[in-house]
Scaffold this motif. Sequence first.
Motif, PDB file in Angstrom:
ATOM      1  N   VAL A  95       0.854  -1.200   0.000  1.00 53.35           N
ATOM      2  CA  VAL A  95       0.000   0.000   0.000  1.00 53.35           C
ATOM      3  C   VAL A  95       0.886   1.245   0.000  1.00 53.35           C
ATOM      4  CG1 VAL A  95      -1.754   1.295   1.307  1.00 53.35           C
ATOM      5  CG2 VAL A  95      -1.812  -1.186   1.317  1.00 53.35           C
ATOM      6  N   LEU A  96       0.481   2.213  -0.811  1.00 54.11           N
ATOM      7  CA  LEU A  96       1.133   3.535  -0.794  1.00 54.11           C
ATOM      8  C   LEU A  96       0.108   4.539  -0.317  1.00 54.11           C
ATOM      9  CD1 LEU A  96       3.168   4.140  -4.068  1.00 54.11           C
ATOM     10  CD2 LEU A  96       4.037   3.992  -1.759  1.00 54.11           C
ATOM     11  N   GLU A  97       0.483   5.369   0.627  1.00 52.57           N
ATOM     12  CA  GLU A  97      -0.465   6.355   1.170  1.00 52.57           C
ATOM     13  C   GLU A  97       0.152   7.734   1.068  1.00 52.57           C
ATOM     14  OE1 GLU A  97      -3.108   5.956   5.036  1.00 52.57           O
ATOM     15  OE2 GLU A  97      -1.131   6.741   5.526  1.00 52.57           O
ATOM     16  N   ILE A  98      -0.541   8.623   0.373  1.00 53.09           N
ATOM     17  CA  ILE A  98      -0.060  10.015   0.285  1.00 53.09           C
ATOM     18  C   ILE A  98      -0.999  10.848   1.145  1.00 53.09           C
ATOM     19  CG2 ILE A  98       0.514  11.934  -1.242  1.00 53.09           C
ATOM     20  CD1 ILE A  98       0.468   9.878  -3.560  1.00 53.09           C
ATOM     21  N   THR A  99      -0.485  11.424   2.217  1.00 50.36           N
ATOM     22  CA  THR A  99      -1.316  12.263   3.091  1.00 50.36           C
ATOM     23  C   THR A  99      -0.801  13.691   3.057  1.00 50.36           C
ATOM     24  OG1 THR A  99      -0.002  11.311   4.870  1.00 50.36           O
ATOM     25  CG2 THR A  99      -2.293  10.659   4.791  1.00 50.36           C
ATOM     26  N   ARG A 100      -1.760  14.613   3.013  1.00 46.17           N
ATOM     27  CA  ARG A 100      -1.410  16.034   3.009  1.00 46.17           C
ATOM     28  C   ARG A 100      -2.250  16.731   4.071  1.00 46.17           C
ATOM     29  NH1 ARG A 100      -1.738  19.195  -1.836  1.00 46.17           N
ATOM     30  NH2 ARG A 100       0.083  20.225  -0.970  1.00 46.17           N
ATOM     31  N   PRO A 101      -1.811  16.671   5.342  1.00 41.67           N
ATOM     32  CA  PRO A 101      -2.535  17.426   6.369  1.00 41.67           C
ATOM     33  C   PRO A 101      -2.516  18.925   6.059  1.00 41.67           C
ATOM     34  CG  PRO A 101      -0.985  15.890   7.365  1.00 41.67           C
ATOM     35  CD  PRO A 101      -0.689  15.934   5.903  1.00 41.67           C
ATOM     36  N   PHE A 102      -3.396  19.655   6.715  1.00 43.24           N
ATOM     37  CA  PHE A 102      -3.581  21.087   6.407  1.00 43.24           C
ATOM     38  C   PHE A 102      -2.258  21.851   6.500  1.00 43.24           C
ATOM     39  CE2 PHE A 102      -5.077  25.415   7.613  1.00 43.24           C
ATOM     40  CZ  PHE A 102      -5.660  25.714   6.400  1.00 43.24           C
ATOM     41  N   PHE A 103      -1.491  21.579   7.561  1.00 40.65           N
ATOM     42  CA  PHE A 103      -0.220  22.287   7.756  1.00 40.65           C
ATOM     43  C   PHE A 103       0.749  21.951   6.623  1.00 40.65           C
ATOM     44  CE2 PHE A 103       4.126  22.000   9.566  1.00 40.65           C
ATOM     45  CZ  PHE A 103       4.344  23.368   9.671  1.00 40.65           C
ATOM     46  N   TYR A 104       0.782  20.684   6.193  1.00 42.12           N
ATOM     47  CA  TYR A 104       1.667  20.264   5.106  1.00 42.12           C
ATOM     48  C   TYR A 104       1.280  20.964   3.798  1.00 42.12           C
ATOM     49  CZ  TYR A 104       3.853  16.414   7.719  1.00 42.12           C
ATOM     50  OH  TYR A 104       4.565  15.671   8.612  1.00 42.12           O
ATOM     51  N   VAL A 149       2.727  24.463   3.507  1.00 43.96           N
ATOM     52  CA  VAL A 149       4.159  24.541   3.142  1.00 43.96           C
ATOM     53  C   VAL A 149       4.498  23.712   1.904  1.00 43.96           C
ATOM     54  CG1 VAL A 149       4.937  25.063   5.491  1.00 43.96           C
ATOM     55  CG2 VAL A 149       4.727  22.684   4.790  1.00 43.96           C
ATOM     56  N   GLY A 150       3.466  23.153   1.256  1.00 39.80           N
ATOM     57  CA  GLY A 150       3.661  22.428  -0.008  1.00 39.80           C
ATOM     58  C   GLY A 150       4.333  21.078   0.133  1.00 39.80           C
ATOM     59  N   ALA A 151       4.064  20.399   1.251  1.00 38.01           N
ATOM     60  CA  ALA A 151       4.693  19.081   1.476  1.00 38.01           C
ATOM     61  C   ALA A 151       3.650  17.964   1.456  1.00 38.01           C
ATOM     62  CB  ALA A 151       5.410  19.090   2.823  1.00 38.01           C
ATOM     63  N   SER A 152       4.138  16.746   1.296  1.00 42.45           N
ATOM     64  CA  SER A 152       3.291  15.540   1.358  1.00 42.45           C
ATOM     65  C   SER A 152       4.049  14.468   2.115  1.00 42.45           C
ATOM     66  CB  SER A 152       2.996  15.009  -0.043  1.00 42.45           C
ATOM     67  OG  SER A 152       2.177  15.881  -0.738  1.00 42.45           O
ATOM     68  N   ARG A 153       3.291  13.586   2.758  1.00 40.24           N
ATOM     69  CA  ARG A 153       3.921  12.434   3.414  1.00 40.24           C
ATOM     70  C   ARG A 153       3.540  11.191   2.624  1.00 40.24           C
ATOM     71  NH1 ARG A 153       2.224  12.681   8.884  1.00 40.24           N
ATOM     72  NH2 ARG A 153       0.390  11.555   8.288  1.00 40.24           N
ATOM     73  N   LEU A 154       4.558  10.503   2.121  1.00 40.78           N
ATOM     74  CA  LEU A 154       4.327   9.281   1.342  1.00 40.78           C
ATOM     75  C   LEU A 154       4.713   8.090   2.212  1.00 40.78           C
ATOM     76  CD1 LEU A 154       3.752   8.088  -1.575  1.00 40.78           C
ATOM     77  CD2 LEU A 154       6.201   8.189  -1.892  1.00 40.78           C
ATOM     78  N   THR A 155       3.721   7.293   2.597  1.00 40.04           N
ATOM     79  CA  THR A 155       4.005   6.149   3.479  1.00 40.04           C
ATOM     80  C   THR A 155       3.896   4.850   2.686  1.00 40.04           C
ATOM     81  OG1 THR A 155       3.034   7.415   5.267  1.00 40.04           O
ATOM     82  CG2 THR A 155       3.381   5.078   5.692  1.00 40.04           C
ATOM     83  N   MET A 156       4.912   4.007   2.843  1.00 44.35           N
ATOM     84  CA  MET A 156       4.907   2.696   2.177  1.00 44.35           C
ATOM     85  C   MET A 156       4.592   1.628   3.218  1.00 44.35           C
ATOM     86  SD  MET A 156       8.373   3.022  -0.089  1.00 44.35           S
ATOM     87  CE  MET A 156       9.395   3.612   1.235  1.00 44.35           C
ATOM     88  N   SER A 162      -9.164  17.191  19.707  1.00 50.29           N
ATOM     89  CA  SER A 162      -8.481  17.729  20.891  1.00 50.29           C
ATOM     90  C   SER A 162      -7.093  18.248  20.520  1.00 50.29           C
ATOM     91  CB  SER A 162      -8.397  16.669  21.991  1.00 50.29           C
ATOM     92  OG  SER A 162      -7.641  15.592  21.546  1.00 50.29           O
ATOM     93  N   MET A 163      -6.407  17.535  19.601  1.00 54.63           N
ATOM     94  CA  MET A 163      -5.096  17.996  19.132  1.00 54.63           C
ATOM     95  C   MET A 163      -5.236  19.327  18.391  1.00 54.63           C
ATOM     96  SD  MET A 163      -2.673  15.874  19.970  1.00 54.63           S
ATOM     97  CE  MET A 163      -1.344  16.006  18.803  1.00 54.63           C
ATOM     98  N   THR A 164      -6.277  19.418  17.542  1.00 56.93           N
ATOM     99  CA  THR A 164      -6.502  20.655  16.772  1.00 56.93           C
ATOM    100  C   THR A 164      -6.783  21.820  17.709  1.00 56.93           C
ATOM    101  OG1 THR A 164      -7.511  19.232  15.107  1.00 56.93           O
ATOM    102  CG2 THR A 164      -7.833  21.584  14.818  1.00 56.93           C
ATOM    103  N   LEU A 165      -7.613  21.565  18.753  1.00 56.08           N
ATOM    104  CA  LEU A 165      -7.939  22.621  19.719  1.00 56.08           C
ATOM    105  C   LEU A 165      -6.686  23.117  20.433  1.00 56.08           C
ATOM    106  CD1 LEU A 165     -11.264  21.407  21.386  1.00 56.08           C
ATOM    107  CD2 LEU A 165     -10.945  23.385  19.914  1.00 56.08           C
ATOM    108  N   LYS A 166      -5.806  22.166  20.769  1.00 51.30           N
ATOM    109  CA  LYS A 166      -4.575  22.517  21.471  1.00 51.30           C
ATOM    110  C   LYS A 166      -3.690  23.403  20.580  1.00 51.30           C
ATOM    111  CE  LYS A 166      -0.758  20.292  23.883  1.00 51.30           C
ATOM    112  NZ  LYS A 166       0.258  20.906  23.051  1.00 51.30           N
ATOM    113  N   HIS A 167      -3.558  22.974  19.303  1.00 49.63           N
ATOM    114  CA  HIS A 167      -2.732  23.741  18.361  1.00 49.63           C
ATOM    115  C   HIS A 167      -3.340  25.124  18.132  1.00 49.63           C
ATOM    116  CE1 HIS A 167       0.334  20.877  17.052  1.00 49.63           C
ATOM    117  NE2 HIS A 167      -0.565  19.961  17.322  1.00 49.63           N
TER     118      HIS A 167
END
Lengths: 462, 139
Positions: free
Chosen positions: A97-106, A109-116, A178-183
Amino acid sequence: MTRAGKTQRFHPVFALRYVKYGLVACLIPMAQALLSWDLDALFIALWQDLYILIAFTAAAAVLWYTTSFTVEDEAVRIRQGVFVKKQYLFRTQSIAVLEITRPFFYRIVGASRLTMYFKQQAVPRKFSLYLPKKAAQKTADMLMPVHTDSSVFSPMGYERIAFIMLSANIVTAVFFISMTLKHASDILGTDIKEVAQTNFAYIISFLQKFLPMGLAAVMGTAFVLLSLTFLYSFVHTAGFRVCRNGGVIIMRGGLLSKTERRIYVQSISACNMRVTPAARLLRRVPVYISAGSFSGGDMPLMAVKHGSEAMLEALLPMYEAPKKALCEPKRKSIASYLWKPGTIFALSLMLLGAAMANMPSMLPVICVPALLSGACMAVSYEGYLREGVCKNENRTLSLVYTRFFTRHEVCIFTPDTSYTIREHPFAISGGWCDFYVSMPGSITLRARCVARYVADRVPFLI
Amino acid sequence: MLEFRVSRRGAAVIGLWITLICGILCFVLRYLLGVWAIIIFIVCGALALTIGTAHFAACSVRCGAHHITVRSGFLLCRTQRMPLKYISGCVILRSPLQRLTSTCVLILTTSGTLSVVWGAPLSDAERLSAHIAYERGAL
């Protein structure tokens, strides 16, 4: 022979992970300053924090500089380390499986996380690359090429509402919110928790006009949690669609945080249809898939309506629903299914009895655990009637089991399974056992009270 | 077909290990437990050397044409079946005491689970290891 590609560095967002550890380390001098309660100690702690942050930022920058990756014809090579050099070499064939995630913060800044995620258990079982957006897409296309895709499942209208409700996960949603509220509190500088508590008090006072005080608090909490969960699910599944391209299933979705998953069909270990209370109400079942070390994630593959499994078969041609009953309830022990929920239910009833005699005002609140444990007992009884295992005609394995309020109907495709039988003296005298199926990624499923002769004869799917 | 049982000596070594671990823990916590440390050590040691040894000695391994079956336990029984084709690793561990008694700890792994045979006879473990390697065409 493999042809080496261009060596590339990760996106600088990779270094931020290590700066976060520095922020945690900064708490130690601050705690010391708080204990001594002195202005001089506070200034010293602030200086120490500055040095710690500089040291961690420098270390993160060095780590970022020394980490690189190369995509070759048949492998990905990653080099890491400053004093101790590490080199990972992952064959593209081993990726499930390949997973490309782009959270709001990423995305800002124009980044992506590619998980194998890998097919078979290895160390590590998954690996993440932090890349610029275009580089992530290009790397994903090189590792798991996808040419054209036609949508198989894209929920609209009522289907969309049903999908939101079915993919809602209260634990995940509360954690992320809860994490979002903290940030948000850190960035905006206002205490959002206090604002939330004030609004929660308004909801409770409104509900108290119709309900007794204790029940109003319970219903208010349930209302807030469910609202947050559905809101999270709505944002997470916005624009969700599933496609199939040759041997790859593609899932895309998300509004603020975008996620794309590419799954090799041949590496899918099992599909799990979770019959939750919401699924029973909506008459649609969410389908989760596991492939290698990927165990399903937080989003179902699709929601299947009862009697229309053809859509699922279009994505997973190996899928087959069991054509016969998986067990004989007469040969089972009902006590092994009902003792846990039954004990909680009996305790709840005892509490209810005590409340009726001494505290009638608390009666509605104590009804809630009694109702929940009663529902759990009903699902366990369903497990008594339906839990079991059997081999299908198309060389797959069907397994049904229940947990809490959910019935899981699993179809196992992978031949890489091993079976475990556990017995105790009561089980031996009754001629039954607990049957465990272990799959790649250390996923283990359990069916209770399987007849011993059936458990001995469950064949391997080789 | 290859079949063997865990030897009494091998099981006794494992029982001794448990007794030693229990002794270390009791020694570390001697100030907290007081005189109970000695009582706990004696009870746990006696259980490990009697019931524990019998539990480990009731383990048998059977390697058929297509799969390996490991049965263990005499009161709480456990049977594991693993296809020979998907066994990903076979590890043989030996402590100094096990070298003296010609026994070992045999660990069989697949991609989803692992099976540990405590106190297996060394010669049988090596035969099984070689059999798995030949069966998979590795040798």
